[in-house]
Write a protein that holds these residues in place. Sequence first.
Motif, PDB file in Angstrom:
ATOM      1  N   GLN A   1      -0.812   5.624  -3.905  1.00 52.87           N
ATOM      2  CA  GLN A   1      -1.855   4.307  -4.119  1.00 52.87           C
ATOM      3  C   GLN A   1      -1.991   3.901  -2.742  1.00 52.87           C
ATOM      4  O   GLN A   1      -3.318   3.403  -2.899  1.00 52.87           O
ATOM      5  CB  GLN A   1      -1.044   3.177  -4.977  1.00 52.87           C
ATOM      6  CG  GLN A   1      -1.849   1.835  -5.202  1.00 52.87           C
ATOM      7  CD  GLN A   1      -1.254   1.024  -6.605  1.00 52.87           C
ATOM      8  OE1 GLN A   1      -0.334   1.352  -7.329  1.00 52.87           O
ATOM      9  NE2 GLN A   1      -1.290  -0.455  -6.032  1.00 52.87           N
ATOM     10  N   ASN A   2      -1.322   3.060  -2.368  1.00 51.17           N
ATOM     11  CA  ASN A   2      -1.861   2.642  -1.135  1.00 51.17           C
ATOM     12  C   ASN A   2      -2.644   3.216  -0.359  1.00 51.17           C
ATOM     13  O   ASN A   2      -3.371   2.739   0.520  1.00 51.17           O
ATOM     14  CB  ASN A   2       0.043   1.497   0.131  1.00 51.17           C
ATOM     15  CG  ASN A   2       0.281   0.492  -0.528  1.00 51.17           C
ATOM     16  OD1 ASN A   2      -0.704  -0.388  -1.323  1.00 51.17           O
ATOM     17  ND2 ASN A   2       1.582   0.890  -0.394  1.00 51.17           N
TER      18      ASN A   2
ATOM     19  N   ASP B   1      -6.668   2.316   0.723  1.00 51.30           N
ATOM     20  CA  ASP B   1      -6.602   2.395   2.095  1.00 51.30           C
ATOM     21  C   ASP B   1      -7.994   3.467   2.392  1.00 51.30           C
ATOM     22  O   ASP B   1      -8.941   2.877   2.435  1.00 51.30           O
ATOM     23  CB  ASP B   1      -5.803   1.979   2.880  1.00 51.30           C
ATOM     24  CG  ASP B   1      -6.480   2.239   4.552  1.00 51.30           C
ATOM     25  OD1 ASP B   1      -7.486   1.046   5.388  1.00 51.30           O
ATOM     26  OD2 ASP B   1      -6.464   2.798   4.838  1.00 51.30           O
TER      27      ASP B   1
END
Length: 466
Positions: free
Chosen positions: A119-120, A124
């Motif tokens: 997810q991160n 990003d």
Amino acid sequence: MSMKTYDVIVIGGGISGMLAALLLAKKKMKVALIERTKLLGGFFKTINLDGKVLPYGAHHIGLGGNTLKKFFEKIDIDIDIGFKVQDIFHIKIGEKEYEIPIDLAKLSKSLVQYFPHQQNEIIDFFNKIISFSKDLEEDNEHRVAEYFRKTVSIPYIDFLKERFKDETLILLLLSIGPGYGGVNEQDSAFTYISILATYGKGSGYFKDYGKNLYHLLIEKMDELGVEVYLSSHFEIDRFNEHNVQGTLLQNGELELAVTGKKVIVACQPLGILNKAFEQGIIHHRELTKFSKLKKSPTAFRSYLKINKKASLKKGEYIFCPNENIHISLQQYIDIRRGKLPVSIISIFEDDHYYYAMITCNYSSEASYDIDKHETNSFINKQFCEIFGVNRQDIERSLLMAYRDNQSPAFLPVFGWYRNQIGNISLNSLDIIEKRLKNVYFIGHWSKSFGIYGSVLSVTDCMVRMA
């Protein structure tokens, strides 16, 4: 020998050349558009399959937000008429299918759902692509140049591996690249980012695949007095301080002497660069750099007419044959492999039939001697296996490869490979342009590609010519 003088001579009658000629004629300039084949439009044309109009070139185009709409308004054309938004792609990787939205923000959310453990990294990554897309639309040259410097030398498969661990996610993102633009896994990350940024601001296709727009462009040129020379070649004799002089050959025969106060090159520029070298304007190493560039692939396209007994869902599909990255990204069609390479498959329908369009790459430098019947049969068989269609339901099929009308050579769909060398070389045309003074280069996709790339390129050229 008769002589003519123009404010601007445009060499190359593809979509970039046509748009440039129209914009200039709209400004009351006397314009000549010179095209070496019998028809204008380049890849922006349609074909007819038993009465059904289908695209000859790329039918699915990026809108770049309102960029296209605003550009066409300058030549009094409303492209919203007959335009259909296409916001979903179906990506088939092996036996799995992923439903992927094109909009960058929605694409980011969708991938998070498929790959929550990344997810991160996904958020990003897409925040940066969205930022680049905005800079591209606003023509922020400083920011675009910064992205270029940071990403042009990195193959995009390495670029993705630096950011993601999940191989299926990497493969899915890689599939979007070849599916959209026929790019190679070793092409630079800048190319890949440009593709995502272009389509991520909105995409779709013309309901008639550009047929009406094509004829509108022709009518507008006639209305504005653009003088069009088909089956013609402009041979530059001399670059001068105030103009460019040359001779026009039509069907290989000397037609007239022509002078242009300015010349726009909307075609492969090697002939112009050779003449510039002969006159000592550019160095041998610069000419050699361009002459050694490797041609990008051509495309094989198979058009299928399928009866309604088949159970098909219309839409845009990208097929990736295997979950192994390096096996799946074998770029070129080769019937000995037994599987299609990464291919874009578009399925349409009317009241009576489905129509499928399968597009895959073939090396522009390959031998001309290809068994067309065998290749067409192979593509049909693969299509049937992928979508569960009976062979007898295919009522008609047509295989087409992009070839030069003047010779049996394949036409590279994207000019040169858009790897590090290709991208840097194309950008160096800006430096050469300053030395040639009255000559301008457009349509070489240094920022993007397709109609959107043409619009960006032509818009930049108008600024430089002002």
